[in-house]
Design a protein around this motif. Structure first.
Motif, short mmCIF file in Angstrom:
data_model
loop_
_atom_site.label_atom_id
_atom_site.label_comp_id
_atom_site.label_asym_id
_atom_site.label_seq_id
_atom_site.Cartn_x
_atom_site.Cartn_y
_atom_site.Cartn_z
N UNK A 149 0.79 -1.23 0.00
CA UNK A 149 0.00 0.00 0.00
C UNK A 149 0.82 1.28 0.00
N UNK A 150 1.95 1.28 0.69
CA UNK A 150 2.75 2.51 0.79
C UNK A 150 3.32 2.92 -0.56
N UNK A 151 4.04 2.01 -1.21
CA UNK A 151 4.66 2.34 -2.50
C UNK A 151 3.60 2.61 -3.57
N UNK A 152 2.48 1.91 -3.48
CA UNK A 152 1.40 2.12 -4.45
C UNK A 152 0.83 3.53 -4.32
N UNK A 178 9.79 -7.66 -17.04
CA UNK A 178 9.18 -7.80 -15.71
C UNK A 178 9.34 -6.53 -14.90
N UNK A 179 10.46 -5.82 -15.07
CA UNK A 179 10.73 -4.62 -14.28
C UNK A 179 10.67 -3.39 -15.18
N UNK A 180 9.80 -2.46 -14.85
CA UNK A 180 9.66 -1.23 -15.62
C UNK A 180 9.94 -0.04 -14.70
N UNK A 181 10.96 0.76 -15.08
CA UNK A 181 11.33 1.91 -14.26
C UNK A 181 10.73 3.18 -14.82
N UNK A 182 10.21 4.01 -13.92
CA UNK A 182 9.68 5.31 -14.29
C UNK A 182 10.24 6.37 -13.35
N UNK A 241 9.74 1.53 -9.67
CA UNK A 241 9.90 0.31 -10.46
C UNK A 241 8.67 -0.57 -10.25
N UNK A 242 7.99 -0.85 -11.34
CA UNK A 242 6.84 -1.75 -11.28
C UNK A 242 7.31 -3.13 -11.72
N UNK A 255 14.57 -7.41 -4.21
CA UNK A 255 13.96 -7.84 -2.96
C UNK A 255 12.65 -7.09 -2.75
N UNK A 256 11.64 -7.76 -2.21
CA UNK A 256 10.37 -7.06 -1.97
C UNK A 256 10.53 -5.95 -0.94
#
Length: 223
Positions: A34-37, A112-116, A124-125, A179-180
């Protein structure tokens, strides 16, 4: 009252909330990050609001509310967050090609990893690894474009080939694991919920998602 609903929905209370478990509200489940989202949604909203004139009442009110809620969320950090953040930045710096896939070029690890970069901040999503067996996967309706032509080709055929290549970029065997992000405790989430005062954090995320979509609609409509 809302936290009571979450507690009643849980089989046994714990220090951390388990992602995917019921929140006590129908159809709403515990969010994994929730925080990063929220930080991503708020940063995206503030960035898109720049398209509106500073005199816009909508921009002024939405910016004020978004910045207020963003400050509340940013102030609460999970244990080990700073060390995780530094390690993630180092990984991105060491493998920039994995997190940047220009249109039509090679997508590392299935993209798999998309940086914005939004508002000067990196996001990074990441998509979970796909462990399914293709032999057991049903046909998804994808169009069968038939075998590829061999030998010399006309300009029209070469044009179609380039478009096909753009739509279906290659892949690379190189993989990078991130790492998560450390989890917020149940008490930290409750603290955020109480300060924002808009229900469960999952409800706050839904509102933030709706606001981001609204900004896009209004910007396109030039309201």
């Amino acid at each position: 009252m809302r936290r009571t609903l979450r507690q009643l929905a849980a089989v046994k209370p714990s220090r951390y909330l388990e992602a995917g478990t019921p929140t006590g509200l129908t159809g709403l489940f515990t969010h994994a990050a929730p925080r990063s989202t929220l930080l991503y949604l708020y940063s995206s909203t503030l960035d898109k609001l720049q398209a509106f004139p500073e005199s816009s009442l909508y921009r002024q009110s939405t910016e004020a509310l978004t910045k207020h809620r963003m400050a509340i969320v940013s102030a609460v950090e999970p244990e080990g967050y700073k060390a995780w953040s530094e390690k993630a930045k180092q990984t991105i710096a060491e493998h920039p090609e994995v997190f940047n896939t220009p249109e039509g070029s090679v997508a590392h690890d299935g993209a798999r990893h998309v940086r914005e970069v939004i508002g000067g901040k990196q996001f990074v999503t990441s998509q979970p690894a796909d462990d399914h067996d293709e032999l057991l996967t049903e046909w998804d309706g994808e169009k069968d474009e038939g075998p590829q032509l061999e030998g010399s080709r006309s300009a029209l055929e070469r044009k179609g080939q380039s478009e096909w290549g753009m739509e279906r970029p290659g892949s690379d065997v190189k993989t990078v694991e991130l790492d998560p992000e450390p989890q917020l405790t149940a008490d930290q989430i409750s603290d955020i919920e109480n300060k924002i005062g808009a229900g469960l954090i999952e409800e706050v995320i839904q509102v933030a998602e709706g606001e981001l979509k609204l900004v896009d609609v209004l910007a396109k409509s030039k309201v």
